[in-house]
Design an enzyme around this catalytic site. Structure first.
Site, PDB file in Angstrom:
ATOM      1  N   TYR A 114      27.815 -22.660  57.587  1.00  0.00           N
ATOM      2  CA  TYR A 114      27.187 -23.982  57.587  1.00  0.00           C
ATOM      3  C   TYR A 114      25.800 -23.901  56.973  1.00  0.00           C
ATOM      4  O   TYR A 114      25.113 -22.881  57.077  1.00  0.00           O
ATOM      5  CB  TYR A 114      27.041 -24.509  59.016  1.00  0.00           C
ATOM      6  N   TYR A 153      35.237 -18.811  60.598  1.00  0.00           N
ATOM      7  CA  TYR A 153      33.984 -18.086  60.865  1.00  0.00           C
ATOM      8  C   TYR A 153      33.957 -17.562  62.298  1.00  0.00           C
ATOM      9  O   TYR A 153      34.576 -18.125  63.192  1.00  0.00           O
ATOM     10  CB  TYR A 153      32.769 -18.979  60.587  1.00  0.00           C
ATOM     11  N   ARG A 163      36.585 -19.271  64.761  1.00  0.00           N
ATOM     12  CA  ARG A 163      37.053 -20.646  64.639  1.00  0.00           C
ATOM     13  C   ARG A 163      37.974 -20.754  63.431  1.00  0.00           C
ATOM     14  O   ARG A 163      37.664 -20.236  62.362  1.00  0.00           O
ATOM     15  CB  ARG A 163      35.891 -21.629  64.405  1.00  0.00           C
ATOM     16  N   HIS A 166      38.267 -25.843  59.791  1.00  0.00           N
ATOM     17  CA  HIS A 166      38.302 -27.185  60.370  1.00  0.00           C
ATOM     18  C   HIS A 166      37.223 -28.055  59.743  1.00  0.00           C
ATOM     19  O   HIS A 166      36.248 -27.553  59.167  1.00  0.00           O
ATOM     20  CB  HIS A 166      38.112 -27.131  61.895  1.00  0.00           C
ATOM     21  N   HIS A 168      34.831 -31.503  60.853  1.00  0.00           N
ATOM     22  CA  HIS A 168      34.414 -32.412  61.929  1.00  0.00           C
ATOM     23  C   HIS A 168      34.424 -33.856  61.414  1.00  0.00           C
ATOM     24  O   HIS A 168      34.058 -34.112  60.262  1.00  0.00           O
ATOM     25  CB  HIS A 168      33.008 -32.057  62.409  1.00  0.00           C
TER      26      HIS A 168
END
Length: 248
Positions: A114, A153, A163, A166, A168
């Site tokens: 991120y 990640y 995770r 995905h 959000h």
């Protein structure tokens, strides 16, 4: 989720099936032990400011807001990664389209990192990928955006937890306090079923509703795969919203 069939007749509201939601405190997902309420919840009426604004209507998206491949480009170079078209329909509890609704989305880059000052993963940043965007549903409730497939990640939940890939999602109602947040996974990803957060959801059908389907009919040849992710706002088949465990 093009085969989604919702029960009910026009004008009827159905209660949420609360068995779809995990309990607030799920030790396998360690953060929940700090976030779970320790006392019974109290119902409070919304304030005037919560019920009347602000909403998104004051700032309409610009033409690149739904193109994460280009909306953060520094020099015209496009983001690195497998190119995707993500689209879907926002529906109410009676399968009616919800038009003119703001849908926001954010994600890690193709390496799983991120763009955030507290990010702890060592994967490289892509200078041309910001990882966020928004779109407004059309008259039939459809939204769409272009992006790159996010990478998996690691995260400090357990000794070796990761995770799955995905994205959000946030959906706004008529006021800021009506914001709903969920996340979308990708069909065929084996890591979905190893994720401690997914593992807190007791109903497999509820998990399945969070998985976008590969749609080969809407891919762009030699460019981008397409995935469809419909969002149901209320009722028995409501999408599981992580910030509204009490219902929406």
């Amino acid at each position: 989720m093009s085969d989604l069939v919702l029960p009910g007749a026009d004008g009827l509201l159905y209660p949420r099936d609360r068995a779809w939601h995990p309990p607030a405190n799920t030790p396998g997902y360690k953060s929940s032990t700090f976030r779970a309420p320790r006392q019974p919840l109290l119902a409070l009426a919304g304030t005037t400011s919560e019920n009347t604004g602000p909403t998104f209507g004051h700032s309409r998206p610009n033409p690149l807001d739904n193109d994460l491949i280009r909306n953060y480009s520094q020099d015209g170079t496009e983001a690195i990664g497998q190119r995707l078209i993500v689209y879907g329909q926002v529906l109410d509890e009676n399968a009616r389209a919800v038009p003119n609704t703001l849908v926001e989305f954010w994600q890690a880059n193709a390496g799983g990192r991120y763009r955030h000052k507290k990010e702890g993963y060592l994967a490289a940043l892509d200078p041309n990928f910001g990882g966020c965007g928004r779109a407004i549903t059309d008259a039939q409730g459809f939204y769409s955006f272009r992006t790159v497939k996010p990478g998996a990640y690691p995260w400090p939940n357990g000794g070796n937890d990761w995770r799955p890939a995905h994205i959000h999602f946030s959906v706004f109602g008529h006021a800021f306090a009506q914001r709903l947040i969920t996340q979308m996974y990708f069909e065929g990803d084996p890591m979905i079923w190893q994720c401690p957060i997914v593992g807190t959801i007791p109903d497999k059908a509820a998990i399945d509703q969070l998985i976008a389907r590969l749609d080969r009919h809407n891919t762009t040849p030699m460019d981008a795969l397409a995935y469809r992710f419909d969002i149901v706002l209320r009722g028995r088949r409501s999408t599981m919203f992580e910030n509204k465990l009490e219902g929406n």
